[in-house]
Design an enzyme around this catalytic site. Structure first.
Site, PDB file in Angstrom:
ATOM      1  N   GLY A  41       0.813  -1.212   0.000  1.00 48.39           N
ATOM      2  CA  GLY A  41       0.000   0.000   0.000  1.00 48.39           C
ATOM      3  C   GLY A  41       0.841   1.255   0.000  1.00 48.39           C
ATOM      4  O   GLY A  41       0.617   2.181  -0.782  1.00 48.39           O
ATOM      5  N   GLN A  70       4.435 -11.467   0.640  1.00 43.77           N
ATOM      6  CA  GLN A  70       4.044 -12.470   1.618  1.00 43.77           C
ATOM      7  C   GLN A  70       2.994 -13.471   1.133  1.00 43.77           C
ATOM      8  O   GLN A  70       2.953 -14.602   1.644  1.00 43.77           O
ATOM      9  CB  GLN A  70       3.591 -11.782   2.910  1.00 43.77           C
ATOM     10  N   VAL A 105       8.895   4.531  13.042  1.00 43.65           N
ATOM     11  CA  VAL A 105       8.017   5.534  13.646  1.00 43.65           C
ATOM     12  C   VAL A 105       7.647   5.088  15.051  1.00 43.65           C
ATOM     13  O   VAL A 105       7.238   3.949  15.260  1.00 43.65           O
ATOM     14  CB  VAL A 105       6.747   5.739  12.798  1.00 43.65           C
ATOM     15  N   CYS A 188      -4.101 -11.842   5.489  1.00 43.85           N
ATOM     16  CA  CYS A 188      -4.368 -13.026   4.671  1.00 43.85           C
ATOM     17  C   CYS A 188      -5.078 -14.108   5.474  1.00 43.85           C
ATOM     18  O   CYS A 188      -4.508 -15.157   5.786  1.00 43.85           O
ATOM     19  CB  CYS A 188      -3.077 -13.571   4.063  1.00 43.85           C
ATOM     20  N   ASP A 322      -3.603  -3.198   6.089  1.00 44.45           N
ATOM     21  CA  ASP A 322      -3.860  -3.950   7.311  1.00 44.45           C
ATOM     22  C   ASP A 322      -3.967  -3.089   8.566  1.00 44.45           C
ATOM     23  O   ASP A 322      -4.584  -3.503   9.550  1.00 44.45           O
ATOM     24  CB  ASP A 322      -2.755  -4.986   7.520  1.00 44.45           C
ATOM     25  N   THR A 331      -5.905  -8.283   2.924  1.00 44.39           N
ATOM     26  CA  THR A 331      -5.170  -9.007   1.898  1.00 44.39           C
ATOM     27  C   THR A 331      -4.476  -8.037   0.951  1.00 44.39           C
ATOM     28  O   THR A 331      -4.844  -6.867   0.847  1.00 44.39           O
ATOM     29  CB  THR A 331      -6.109  -9.903   1.061  1.00 44.39           C
ATOM     30  N   CYS A 366      -9.311 -13.929  -1.610  1.00 42.95           N
ATOM     31  CA  CYS A 366      -8.551 -14.960  -0.902  1.00 42.95           C
ATOM     32  C   CYS A 366      -8.420 -16.160  -1.834  1.00 42.95           C
ATOM     33  O   CYS A 366      -9.351 -16.970  -1.928  1.00 42.95           O
ATOM     34  CB  CYS A 366      -9.259 -15.384   0.382  1.00 42.95           C
TER      35      CYS A 366
END
Length: 439
Positions: A41, A70, A105, A188, A322, A331, A366
């Protein structure tokens, strides 16, 4: 480029938050856009915006040396892919025109448009995009950290232990093979189920299935959240003699005794299971620095409008993936669609336009691996639970073509499309295919 920048509307520091009382020191460095996280993202957003804004305008903050694809780790754990195909140096995927700040961070300060880093420095922003992923909480299961990667205990959620999963599967000579699904959100969510099917098939091919108990203990109330696909998955589990126990959560591992302790969350009964092989999907949650910030909802995730992906608290903050509280499956497929919506709306806001130029519909996917050459391509809206299938076939059917698509084509789209900001999901293809689809 100066002309492009000059047309941006002035940034409102906040919409709903009150002005901070204390005087805050200026940031050590300031950017028009700061992106926290260099996962799919964060890289998709920073790629598009840095191309648009030019150098010194976009920063990506992430301490990691490597970027992992991943979704490939299920195949790695199942012995179908090499781990090296899932990893690239971070410096090779960070956008050329973005500044990569290789720090962690530790604090978000949206009242003052700053983020604080672990080296003590602060970075200021006009706009913030939080794409920090999800935090794996290995300590939440007693004994898990000490057991992982040893004596048949593994997890496809770790870059180290995923490389041991197939080794343990090959060494398995029979006995009790246990698999888990945590009582938390997780990335996931199909992955814990996929490795059950791949391992069960491997045990058959190795000639040890007749002396093996395959047990899947899931904290969920059913094998998959969307019944359209879950009913097929449960039928396959029944046909392959996979024992599925619902509302059953792993709470402790006793490696010396090779026992795993589970709690039934319906009746609170605690039960011990002997294991010879144990795959753990670990508990997960919001990153601590988000949970402790004003951006978080009650569960600790970034509180955003589910259609626009803009913060419900600060109008110059957006989030995806996420770490956001978007009510859909976490996902990489969801991130493709989310990134397109976020970029459209963020750019619109920067130009002083209506940010509802795009709305996210909850799309996620998925790809449910049920064998070496078998996959159910589940595509649906996490908002409605209704299918959002791309192809004009019943995607509940087990397919070797879908398996090839997921193993070979989608990874190429990830590396060469999503990360550079050009791939924002299959909606265009879905629309093209729509006339040929039988409802």
């Amino acid at each position: 480029m100066l002309a492009v920048r000059s047309r941006f509307a002035p940034v409102a520091k906040r919409t709903f938050a009150s002005q901070a009382e204390a005087t805050v020191a200026p940031a050590d460095k300031k950017y028009k856009v700061v992106v926290v996280g260099a996962g799919p993202g964060g890289l998709s957003v920073s790629s598009t915006l840095s191309k648009m804004l030019g150098k010194d305008q976009v920063a990506v903050i992430d301490p990691s040396q490597y970027h992992y694809y991943q979704p490939l780790w299920t195949y790695v754990g199942g012995g179908l892919k090499d781990f090296r195909e899932s990893v690239r140096p971070m410096e090779s995927v960070v956008p050329e025109k973005a500044d990569w700040i290789q720090q962690r961070v530790i604090k978000l300060d949206p009242d003052n448009n700053q983020v604080k880093l672990n080296d003590g420095k602060t970075v200021g922003y006009d706009y913030l995009v939080v794409a920090a992923g999800i935090q794996i909480n290995w300590d939440q299961v007693k004994g898990l950290k000490e057991s992982l990667g040893k004596d048949g205990v593994t997890s496809n959620y770790s870059p180290e232990s995923v490389q041991k999963t197939y080794k343990f599967i090959k060494e398995f000579k029979g006995g009790n093979a246990l698999f888990t699904f945590p009582n938390t959100p997780l990335k996931c969510p199909g992955a814990p189920t996929k490795i059950v099917f791949l391992a069960e098939e491997a045990f058959r091919l190795q000639g040890v299935r007749d002396k093996t108990n395959v047990t899947y203990n899931t904290s969920l109330g059913k094998i998959f959240g969307v019944d359209h696909y879950g009913k097929v998955l449960q039928r396959l589990a029944d046909e392959r003699n996979i024992n599925v126990n619902f509302q059953t959560e792993l709470i402790e591992i006793k490696p010396d005794d090779r026992k795993a302790i589970f709690r039934n969350n319906a009746n609170k009964e605690v039960k011990s299971f002997d294991y010879d092989f144990l795959h753990v999907a670990p508990p997960q949650g919001a990153p601590t620095f988000i949970k402790e910030s004003k951006l978080a909802d009650a569960a600790g995730f970034v509180d955003v409008n589910k259609l626009t992906l803009r913060s419900n608290k600060y109008n110059n903050v957006f989030s995806l993936g996420d770490c956001s509280n978007l009510p859909t499956s976490k996902t990489a497929a969801a991130i493709t669609a989310e990134s397109g919506t976020l970029k459209t709306n963020l750019i619109a806001q920067m130009e002083g336009k209506d940010i509802k130029a795009a709305e996210y519909d909850g799309y996620t996917s998925c790809p449910l691996i049920v064998g070496r050459d078998q996959l159910i391509l589940a595509e649906f809206s996490g908002y409605t639970g209704q299918p959002m299938e791309t192809f004009p076939v019943d995607q509940r059917n087990v397919s070797s073509v879908a398996q090839y698509l997921n193993m070979e084509v989608i990874p190429a789209l990830y590396w060469n499309g999503l990360l550079n900001g050009t791939w924002t999901g299959p909606s265009t293809f879905r629309n093209i295919m729509s006339p040929f689809r039988k409802d």
